[in-house]
Motif scaffolding. Structure first.
Motif, mmCIF file in Angstrom:
data_model
loop_
_atom_site.group_PDB
_atom_site.id
_atom_site.type_symbol
_atom_site.label_atom_id
_atom_site.label_comp_id
_atom_site.label_asym_id
_atom_site.label_seq_id
_atom_site.Cartn_x
_atom_site.Cartn_y
_atom_site.Cartn_z
ATOM 1 N N GLY A 299 -28.513 47.677 2.370
ATOM 2 C CA GLY A 299 -29.024 48.801 3.148
ATOM 3 C C GLY A 299 -30.195 49.504 2.519
ATOM 4 O O GLY A 299 -30.980 50.166 3.205
ATOM 5 N N CYS A 300 -30.331 49.405 1.168
ATOM 6 C CA CYS A 300 -31.401 50.128 0.473
ATOM 7 C C CYS A 300 -32.552 49.225 0.050
ATOM 8 O O CYS A 300 -33.682 49.697 -0.094
ATOM 9 N N GLY A 301 -32.241 47.962 -0.209
ATOM 10 C CA GLY A 301 -33.283 47.094 -0.742
ATOM 11 C C GLY A 301 -33.567 47.357 -2.202
ATOM 12 O O GLY A 301 -34.595 46.931 -2.748
ATOM 13 N N ALA A 302 -32.659 48.090 -2.880
ATOM 14 C CA ALA A 302 -32.822 48.343 -4.308
ATOM 15 C C ALA A 302 -32.502 47.061 -5.077
ATOM 16 O O ALA A 302 -31.891 46.135 -4.541
ATOM 17 N N PRO A 303 -32.908 46.991 -6.356
ATOM 18 C CA PRO A 303 -32.544 45.816 -7.156
ATOM 19 C C PRO A 303 -31.041 45.608 -7.162
ATOM 20 O O PRO A 303 -30.285 46.576 -7.032
ATOM 21 N N PRO A 304 -30.557 44.385 -7.335
ATOM 22 C CA PRO A 304 -29.108 44.135 -7.312
ATOM 23 C C PRO A 304 -28.390 44.921 -8.405
ATOM 24 O O PRO A 304 -28.968 45.265 -9.433
ATOM 25 N N ARG A 316 -31.770 54.508 -13.898
ATOM 26 C CA ARG A 316 -30.439 54.940 -13.450
ATOM 27 C C ARG A 316 -30.037 54.284 -12.131
ATOM 28 O O ARG A 316 -29.269 54.835 -11.353
ATOM 29 N N THR A 317 -30.529 53.082 -11.887
ATOM 30 C CA THR A 317 -30.222 52.390 -10.627
ATOM 31 C C THR A 317 -28.744 52.055 -10.517
ATOM 32 O O THR A 317 -28.109 52.309 -9.483
ATOM 33 N N GLU A 363 -33.143 59.406 -3.725
ATOM 34 C CA GLU A 363 -34.129 59.537 -4.788
ATOM 35 C C GLU A 363 -34.161 58.337 -5.731
ATOM 36 O O GLU A 363 -35.212 57.995 -6.256
ATOM 37 N N VAL A 364 -33.009 57.705 -5.958
ATOM 38 C CA VAL A 364 -32.972 56.581 -6.893
ATOM 39 C C VAL A 364 -32.994 55.243 -6.155
ATOM 40 O O VAL A 364 -33.765 54.345 -6.503
ATOM 41 N N LEU A 365 -32.157 55.121 -5.130
ATOM 42 C CA LEU A 365 -32.051 53.848 -4.413
ATOM 43 C C LEU A 365 -33.021 53.740 -3.244
ATOM 44 O O LEU A 365 -33.105 52.682 -2.614
ATOM 45 N N GLN A 366 -33.728 54.854 -2.947
ATOM 46 C CA GLN A 366 -34.709 54.890 -1.845
ATOM 47 C C GLN A 366 -34.071 54.510 -0.511
ATOM 48 O O GLN A 366 -34.647 53.774 0.299
ATOM 49 N N ALA A 367 -32.864 55.007 -0.275
ATOM 50 C CA ALA A 367 -32.142 54.695 0.964
ATOM 51 C C ALA A 367 -32.815 55.378 2.149
ATOM 52 O O ALA A 367 -33.354 56.481 2.022
ATOM 53 N N PRO A 368 -32.756 54.757 3.321
ATOM 54 C CA PRO A 368 -33.320 55.390 4.519
ATOM 55 C C PRO A 368 -32.408 56.508 5.012
ATOM 56 O O PRO A 368 -31.211 56.541 4.667
ATOM 57 N N PRO A 369 -32.926 57.445 5.817
ATOM 58 C CA PRO A 369 -32.078 58.507 6.381
ATOM 59 C C PRO A 369 -30.916 57.920 7.171
ATOM 60 O O PRO A 369 -31.055 56.895 7.845
ATOM 61 N N GLY A 370 -29.740 58.570 7.072
ATOM 62 C CA GLY A 370 -28.559 58.098 7.797
ATOM 63 C C GLY A 370 -27.808 56.993 7.094
ATOM 64 O O GLY A 370 -26.807 56.480 7.611
ATOM 65 N N PHE A 371 -28.265 56.628 5.884
ATOM 66 C CA PHE A 371 -27.676 55.489 5.185
ATOM 67 C C PHE A 371 -26.221 55.733 4.790
ATOM 68 O O PHE A 371 -25.373 54.855 4.933
ATOM 69 N N LEU A 372 -25.931 56.941 4.298
ATOM 70 C CA LEU A 372 -24.601 57.210 3.767
ATOM 71 C C LEU A 372 -23.523 57.012 4.835
ATOM 72 O O LEU A 372 -22.473 56.433 4.570
ATOM 73 N N GLY A 373 -23.783 57.520 6.034
ATOM 74 C CA GLY A 373 -22.818 57.351 7.118
ATOM 75 C C GLY A 373 -22.573 55.895 7.475
ATOM 76 O O GLY A 373 -21.492 55.522 7.929
ATOM 77 N N SER A 374 -23.577 55.040 7.243
ATOM 78 C CA SER A 374 -23.430 53.618 7.582
ATOM 79 C C SER A 374 -22.461 52.900 6.649
ATOM 80 O O SER A 374 -22.035 51.775 6.944
#
Length: 985
Positions: A299-304, A316-317, A363-374
């Motif tokens: 959902g974030c596209g952050a590094p694994p 701090r990823t 701020e760290v994972l650069q998640a899009p808005p609404g991500f947490l609820g998903s």
């Protein structure tokens, strides 16, 4: 051998104390055995083992909302729901009273309060705010140390297949200061089970003596530890299972006394057990978390996720992965159990958890808005089978999380702007104002965690005024303490020893069935009979049992039977008095009655001597009891009406009532609208108008289990349980084929009720506020109070209507307009504070808000017109030049400021200062400096010079300023104004 054990103990003391931290992110398998089934199978194997092999009853997890325990923010251990058994206060008629050996998997939250892991979550590989506690219990000596240790060893080694040589145990080594001997019994049990003496370690009370709190049941414990090193090199121990043997009670004076009954209380964290069984060095690497970590990555596209900690965790990823995964589990479980993010107590902690999760995800994972609820569906998929309430409430959880996430992101954006603007105004050595930081914080307006505010300032190289912030926090704490509802005094109590003594003596629980003995007389009045009883025991205020009490003594009274209702189920206790048989003229006032383990303890003041064995006659306060009955029946009708207005899924969260008013907490998706509040009142009024019969009957608890629409709370109910049904006989309401419970009020309830609904008279909801997002508190009154509230509301509505009419006619001058504006303010205060229908209050508040805006607009227009007229008069008196200093009549400082501004607009190169004399020597001052004036000439300094001359004060900026003073010599003040201006021009 003893020396080697002592040496091992010294080597491992620090390792054990350091539990539950896991050593590091190494991927070396812990066990050469193939990994067992998934976490769900591990949980099921635990429950099946105790049920099938050892005859334990499986009980469901309690809600993480503590049940009647104000000492806890959240349920944080498996034993919480069994506290009444440990304390001896369990209702002997309840299902729990029959528990002998039970097992379960309990949802636990450790965040805030005495036991909090919130700040550690994410920093290491093991801490969690939500976890599952596997436990087995034996109550009242059903079994004790030998059986508990044997069962634990059997499960770990034979069922889960953990090699015996990887398990270590510790036991209580005694505490000479407390006079406690070493628990050699536990040591010998482990040795008999084949554990080598070198792996049986003794420790002191810090590690191996467990206490429920500062006072209460406690006892030695023995812990089973797992060696992560697997015999290679120095042992790396983590605690798996804690077996607590409750033998003592910690008294208020700090001493330890043996308990009347002994209990076994064990707890093993599922997450840690699964990590061991799946060969993982981190609980986050198990299948309890891997689906969440995968969903976060996708959902974030952050590094694994790599499982790094400390300096190895660049950016701090991995910490952010762990924080988000842990926190969304906690949020989902808490919201499913009725705790929503809010402003105080557990809801405030949950709000902080949500904001912490949003902060790390965005701020760290650069998640899009609404991500947490998903992520909520992933939590439901992993935990929903074990805890069905997650599946039932999944849509509500996702919606609430997404709403709060969006609100926080908007607040974060605004907060950044406020911080940037404030920092731009600071000098090089200035600290960031505490007041601004407070307004940004969770306690202020925007709800930003203070650690986030400090971090944002740190990034800008700005220091926060921490001393000022601490002062504001203390002021807020004092304010909350003043605003908090008064805490109900505990009064006299029967402690675990007193209850144990009564049980040993075979004293039966108090027969309080006479509290239901009342009827309607021929004239419609309620008739409450008296109750004949015998004094079984007397207690002093410190809980000491005595044979007699004397004149003026405040004491506790235990009778064989009573007609007093003891406070429970949200209903206040009865009041009244008792007399001794044959002595009707000496009244013993009864202030309160309360339930203690099935016994009813009366709080009484003795006018003269009373002894054990005396025969007494009890009289309840009829007016007080009738007030409670009226409010309790009204509460049931209100609950029913809310379901009608908001939908059948509407759930009660608690209530409390006394003869003055009732309080009702209800789960809501949004605040109730005025239309909904009015509809709820109408529904109650209809039921009251029908004057329906209220049926009450005790039935077997099992008969109520499958009745569609039956309302019950998350409570422990007695068996048999009392059912209260409005308009429909209980037998009909409980028929599984009947839809009666969907069409009227049917609830499990031990309270006293009216026999017909008509006596409620009326119900008015007088207050409504959100306790937290998702929970609304309603206040209501009934009967004559409700009628008075409606009459007051109608009077205020007429006054608001009259004010609107006056406003429509317009005002002749500023003074009249200001009087009307003040009248609007007084009406607003009256509407805000008067007891009246809440729906009407909300409507009038909205109307008054519009009227106040219109009144203020009218004032501004009149002032502008008045200012324009005075401006022209002044321009006619003064020729063009760099300076106008004069007096002018003005009704307010606002008008004077407008005159100055208009003068400067029409003469841009002119600096203006005007004085306006008021009654009794008071003088208003306003000034504005021309744009092309010298930089040293400021309006603030100009006004200050003049107002200081008049003994007053001034304020403003470089361009415009105003002030006040008092003088009888206006000419001298004008001369001061001219002289100062000329010195600057």
């Amino acid at each position: 051998m003893a020396a080697s054990v002592a040496a091992a103990a010294r080597r491992l003391r620090r390792a054990i104390r350091r539990s539950p931290a896991w050593p590091g992110p190494s991927r070396r398998p812990i066990s050469s055995e193939p990994p067992p089934a998934q976490a769900s199978a591990v949980r099921d194997a635990f429950l099946s083992f105790f049920r099938d092999r050892h005859g334990h009853r499986l009980v469901p997890s309690a809600s993480v909302r503590p049940r009647g325990d104000p000492s806890l923010l959240f349920v944080n251990a498996g034993m919480n729901q069994f506290k009444p058994i440990f304390l001896g206060t369990v209702d002997p008629r309840s299902e729990m009273a029959g528990f002998r050996r039970v097992a379960n998997s309990q949802k636990c939250v450790r965040a805030g309060g005495r036991h909090s892991d919130l700040e550690d979550v994410g920093r290491d590989l093991s801490h969690h705010t939500f976890f599952e506690m596997l436990g087995n219990w034996a109550f009242g000596g059903e079994y004790f140390k030998e059986e508990a240790c044997s069962m634990a060893w059997e499960l770990l080694t034979q069922v889960y297949g953990i090699p015996e040589d990887k398990l270590w145990v510790s036991y209580f080594g005694g505490d000479p200061k407390a006079g406690l001997h070493p628990d050699l019994e536990s040591r010998d049990i482990w040795l008999s089970l084949g554990v080598p003496a070198s792996r049986v370690l003794s420790f002191g009370p810090q590690e191996n003596f467990w206490e429920m709190g500062d006072i209460g049941p406690c006892g030695p414990c023995t812990e089973i530890h797992y060696d992560l090193a697997g015999g290679v090199g120095a042992p790396q121990l983590v605690e798996l299972w804690n077996l607590v043997f409750m033998q003592y009670n910690r008294e208020a004076n700090g001493s330890l006394q043996p308990l009347p009954q002994r209990h076994v209380d064990t707890g093993m964290g599922l997450e840690r057990l699964v990590a061991v069984l799946q060969g993982k060095h981190s609980t986050y690497d198990t299948d309890l978390f891997s689906p969440l970590l995968n969903a976060i990555h996708q959902g974030c596209g952050a590094p694994p996720y790599l499982g790094q900690v400390g300096v190895a965790d660049q950016g701090r990823t991995d910490m952010a992965y762990r924080v988000v995964a842990d926190h969304i589990r906690t949020l989902s479980v808490c919201i499913a159990d009725g705790i929503s993010p809010g402003m105080s107590g557990a809801p405030l902690v949950l709000r902080r958890i949500l904001r912490r999760a949003v902060r790390f995800s965005t701020e760290v994972l650069q998640a899009p808005p609404g991500f947490l609820g998903s992520l909520v569906p992933v939590v439901v998929e992993t935990l929903g089978e074990a805890y069905p309430e997650l599946q039932k409430n999944s849509a509500q959880i996702a919606s609430l999380v997404s709403e709060d996430e969006a609100a926080f992101l908007a607040s974060l954006q605004r907060g950044r702007r406020i911080i940037d603007r404030t920092v731009s105004r600071l000098g090089p050595s200035d600290v960031f104002p505490a007041e601004v930081a407070w307004s940004l914080s969770l306690s202020g307006n925007l709800g930003l965690p203070l650690d986030l505010v400090e971090l944002m300032l740190e990034e800008k190289g700005v220091q926060l005024d921490t001393a000022g912030l601490e002062r504001l926090a203390q002021e807020e704490a004092q304010h909350r303490a003043q605003q908090a509802e008064p805490v109900q005094e505990q009064g006299l109590r029967l402690d675990v020893h007193a209850l144990g003594d009564l049980q040993r003596r075979g004293v039966p629980p108090t027969d309080d069935s006479p509290k239901y003995s009342y009827s309607l007389g021929p004239n419609g009045d309620y008739e409450f009979g008296t109750c004949e009883a015998q004094v079984l025991q007397l207690y002093t205020e410190d809980g000491t049992a005595v044979a007699s009490v004397g004149e003026g003594q405040h004491f506790g009274l235990l009778l064989d039977r009573t007609n007093f209702y003891a406070e429970q189920g949200g209903q206040a206790s009865d009041r009244g008095y008792l007399v001794r048989a044959g002595q009707q003229d000496v009244l013993f006032p009864v202030a309160r009655a309360q339930v203690c383990g099935g016994f009813i303890l009366h709080e009484v003041v003795a006018p003269e001597c009373l002894q054990v064995g005396d025969q007494v006659q009890l009289h309840v306060d009829k007016a007080w009891r009738l007030g409670c009955m009226e409010k309790h029946t009204a509460t049931h009708l209100l609950n029913w009406a809310l379901r009608q207005a908001l939908g059948p899924g509407t759930e009660q969260r608690g209530s409390h009532l006394n003869p003055e008013r009732l309080r009702f907490d209800v789960a809501t998706q949004a605040p109730l609208t005025p239309e909904q509040l009015r509809a709820v009142e109408r529904t109650v009024q209809e039921a009251v108008g029908l004057d329906e019969a209220v049926y009450m009957e005790e039935v077997a608890l099992a008969l109520t289990a499958k009745v569609p629409g039956l309302r019950s709370l998350d409570e422990v109910y007695p068996d048999p349980v009392r059912v209260v049904s409005v308009g429909v006989p209980v037998a009909c309401a409980l028929d599984p084929a009947s839809q009666a419970a969907l069409q009227t009020s049917v609830e499990l309830c031990c309270g006293t009720h009216l026999l017909r609904t008509g006596a409620v008279g009326d119900l008015v909801i007088t207050g409504e506020r959100q306790l937290s997002k998702g929970t609304t508190r309603l206040l209501a009154v009934t009967g004559e109070q409700a009628q008075q509230a409606r009459e007051v509301g109608q009077c205020l509505a007429r006054e608001v209507e009259a004010a609107a009419e006056r406003l429509s006619r317009g005002s002749r001058d500023v003074a009249e307009a200001q009087r009307l504006s003040k009248d609007m303010g007084r009406l607003t205060d009256a509407v805000d504070t008067t007891t009246m229908p809440q729906w009407q209050r909300r409507e009038l508040q909205a109307t008054l808000k519009v009227l106040q805006r219109r009144a203020n607009t009218a004032i501004r227009k009149l002032e502008m017109g008045q200012a324009a007229k005075k401006t022209q008069e002044l321009l006619g008196r003064h020729s063009k030049g760099p300076l106008i200093v004069d007096t002018v009549s003005a009704e307010s400082l606002s008008v004077l400021v407008k005159v100055v501004r208009q003068l400067c607009e029409q003469a841009p190169s002119t600096s203006v200062l005007l004085l306006s004399p008021q009654p009794v020597g008071h003088v208003l001052c306003a000034c504005q400096v021309a744009q092309d004036a010298t930089p040293t000439f400021t309006a603030e300094a100009w006004a200050l010079a003049v107002c200081k001359h008049m003994g007053g004060k001034a304020w403003g900026s470089r361009v415009v300023a105003q002030g006040t003073g008092s003088t009888a010599d206006l000419e001298a003040a004008l001369s001061t104004a001219r002289a100062y201006a000329l010195s600057q021009l």
